[in-house]
Scaffold this active site. Sequence first.
Site, PDB file in Angstrom:
ATOM      1  N   LYS A 235     -31.979 -58.585  12.922  1.00  0.00           N
ATOM      2  CA  LYS A 235     -31.176 -59.809  13.074  1.00  0.00           C
ATOM      3  C   LYS A 235     -30.149 -59.496  14.159  1.00  0.00           C
ATOM      4  O   LYS A 235     -29.143 -58.832  13.917  1.00  0.00           O
ATOM      5  CB  LYS A 235     -30.509 -60.136  11.731  1.00  0.00           C
ATOM      6  CG  LYS A 235     -29.214 -60.930  11.817  1.00  0.00           C
ATOM      7  CD  LYS A 235     -29.414 -62.354  12.299  1.00  0.00           C
ATOM      8  CE  LYS A 235     -28.105 -63.118  12.399  1.00  0.00           C
ATOM      9  NZ  LYS A 235     -27.471 -63.066  13.720  1.00  0.00           N
TER      10      LYS A 235
ATOM     11  N   GLU B 136     -21.980 -48.831  10.543  1.00  0.00           N
ATOM     12  CA  GLU B 136     -21.256 -48.279  11.702  1.00  0.00           C
ATOM     13  C   GLU B 136     -20.232 -49.354  12.069  1.00  0.00           C
ATOM     14  O   GLU B 136     -20.588 -50.402  12.598  1.00  0.00           O
ATOM     15  CB  GLU B 136     -22.256 -47.998  12.819  1.00  0.00           C
ATOM     16  CG  GLU B 136     -21.765 -46.985  13.811  1.00  0.00           C
ATOM     17  CD  GLU B 136     -21.182 -47.651  15.030  1.00  0.00           C
ATOM     18  OE1 GLU B 136     -19.941 -47.856  15.029  1.00  0.00           O
ATOM     19  OE2 GLU B 136     -21.940 -47.952  15.956  1.00  0.00           O
TER      20      GLU B 136
ATOM     21  N   CYS C 295     -16.976 -49.712  20.005  1.00  0.00           N
ATOM     22  CA  CYS C 295     -16.262 -49.254  18.802  1.00  0.00           C
ATOM     23  C   CYS C 295     -15.593 -47.908  19.048  1.00  0.00           C
ATOM     24  O   CYS C 295     -14.713 -47.504  18.292  1.00  0.00           O
ATOM     25  CB  CYS C 295     -17.232 -49.098  17.640  1.00  0.00           C
ATOM     26  SG  CYS C 295     -18.126 -50.587  17.329  1.00  0.00           S
TER      27      CYS C 295
ATOM     28  N   GLU D 193      -7.639 -52.776  16.541  1.00  0.00           N
ATOM     29  CA  GLU D 193      -8.607 -52.581  17.623  1.00  0.00           C
ATOM     30  C   GLU D 193      -8.453 -53.750  18.613  1.00  0.00           C
ATOM     31  O   GLU D 193      -8.636 -54.904  18.228  1.00  0.00           O
ATOM     32  CB  GLU D 193      -9.993 -52.621  16.973  1.00  0.00           C
ATOM     33  CG  GLU D 193     -11.047 -51.858  17.673  1.00  0.00           C
ATOM     34  CD  GLU D 193     -12.395 -51.913  16.935  1.00  0.00           C
ATOM     35  OE1 GLU D 193     -12.533 -52.623  15.924  1.00  0.00           O
ATOM     36  OE2 GLU D 193     -13.312 -51.231  17.403  1.00  0.00           O
TER      37      GLU D 193
HETATM   38  C1  SIN Z   1     -20.542 -48.505  19.728  1.00  0.00           C
HETATM   39  O1  SIN Z   1     -19.637 -49.089  20.286  1.00  0.00           O
HETATM   40  O2  SIN Z   1     -20.654 -48.581  18.507  1.00  0.00           O
HETATM   41  C2  SIN Z   1     -21.582 -47.698  20.461  1.00  0.00           C
HETATM   42  C3  SIN Z   1     -21.036 -46.838  21.503  1.00  0.00           C
HETATM   43  C4  SIN Z   1     -21.998 -45.783  21.995  1.00  0.00           C
HETATM   44  O3  SIN Z   1     -23.086 -45.572  21.444  1.00  0.00           O
HETATM   45  O4  SIN Z   1     -21.631 -45.104  22.959  1.00  0.00           O
END
Ligand code: SIN
Length: 491
Positions: free
Chosen positions: A182, A257, A291, A391
Amino acid sequence: MLTTESLVEFEQMKMFIDGEWKDAENTNTISVVNPSTGKTIGQIPNGGRSETRNAIEAAERAFKMWSNLTANERGDYLLKLRDLMHDNKQQLAEIMSMEMGKPFSEGQGEVVYAASFLAWFAEEGRRIYGETIPASSTNKRLIVTRQPVGVVAAITPWNFPLAMMTRKLGPALAAGCTGIVKPAKQSPISALAFAKLAELAGIPKGVINVVTGESGPIADEIFENKTVRKISFTGSTEIGKLLVSKSAAQLKRLSLELGGHAPFIVFEDADLELAATGAVASKYRNTGQTCVCANRVYVHRSVMERFSEILIQKVKELKVGNSLESGVQVGPLVSKEGLSKVEEHVKDALEKGARLLCGGRRMDGELADGNFYEPTVLTDVNRTMLVTREETFGPVAPLIPFDSEEEVLSEANDTDYGLAAYFYTENLSRAIRVSEALEFGIIGMNDAVPAVPQAPFGGMKESGIGREGGHQGLDEYLEDKFISLSFQTKK
Ligand code: SIN
């Protein structure tokens, strides 16, 4: 300017279910908007529970056949898909640029990165070893085998439309699982293009299914359908927590994650040129929308002035613009909401006493129709400001001074997040002390871009559960089965 037509038909995009290209049953669609221009580039089917159920049933039918293939056979399919991704790198990168605004050259890098997960797990799948354990009696043999968990669902984010999908599907397929994807509704076209490549690679029908649409109904079916045994999600901590409670009813396995709030620490003994180059790479790649992006840049007070000068110079050189334009390094934010959040964070910091070293405004002129924000550096930042608490997910580097190792470690760890942290030093003793003291799943020591397929990626605390990548990434899709075998020692 480049255009992409052949991997997907933008006018008439369809979902991929049971090896067939399908509209939503209600024929409803959702517009996909190019964040560089504000223009709609296509419509995707707005699938719901019924289409998701069909996809899950297709994955269940395919599971017996797929899980019975040898690891070599599954690995060969994955390698073929990897090759096709490489062959179509240009088109895949264009699609990403158009649907979510990733600068084209970065998009090309993501295609290679995404394909590398398929190669890594194709090989790791050949090494799914079991165990034999010494028994407690002579007439027994104790065996542990490893079996695929079954049908899985991958719920993927918009910021890495291809790599986060292959980081989940690579190990799932290598382990013998089948499943559904998805994709995020902001960037679903990459997933549809990937499904096209899976079809071209000859991957049997039902093994990979892609359902597009609003998250709510699709997630409800995924979580309530007993056939789905495992879900892997990349996205915000807020949604991750919701999914944990949804998974409780059937105790579904979950990998999460989630968000990060990465500290980036520049010690007084750092190579400042290297650290500034690293800060730019970590902070401004994907327009600050990863992230693992540096979110809080701590700089030792004694080197703050020199570090800021080098950093500003580099940030001012970044080329901002339409993601498809050659040489562009910083594209738009994915959405108007993302842009407003960045504006709010900068405004809040300035009102509370931060100083602007560069940037600090939404871009106008020929970029006014897109979601562009100037690459920004703030100084005199303190912990009362939103930029240090949340963030930002945008191209803003807040510089925070510190005086001692002890102080900065305590500040860096003072967060509910624990995904990635970075620090720069040339002192070996400090390198060991600091890497061990930081409460984060990924540490970049003099390294701003640490993620690779062969290493585990994931967070501590509220940044997630489980790991992707590395040999650990495969464990998430396997069940250990213990077989105690009793036999007659004499006839
Ligand atoms: C992410 O932002 O979760 C992935 C970043 C990455 O794999 O370098």
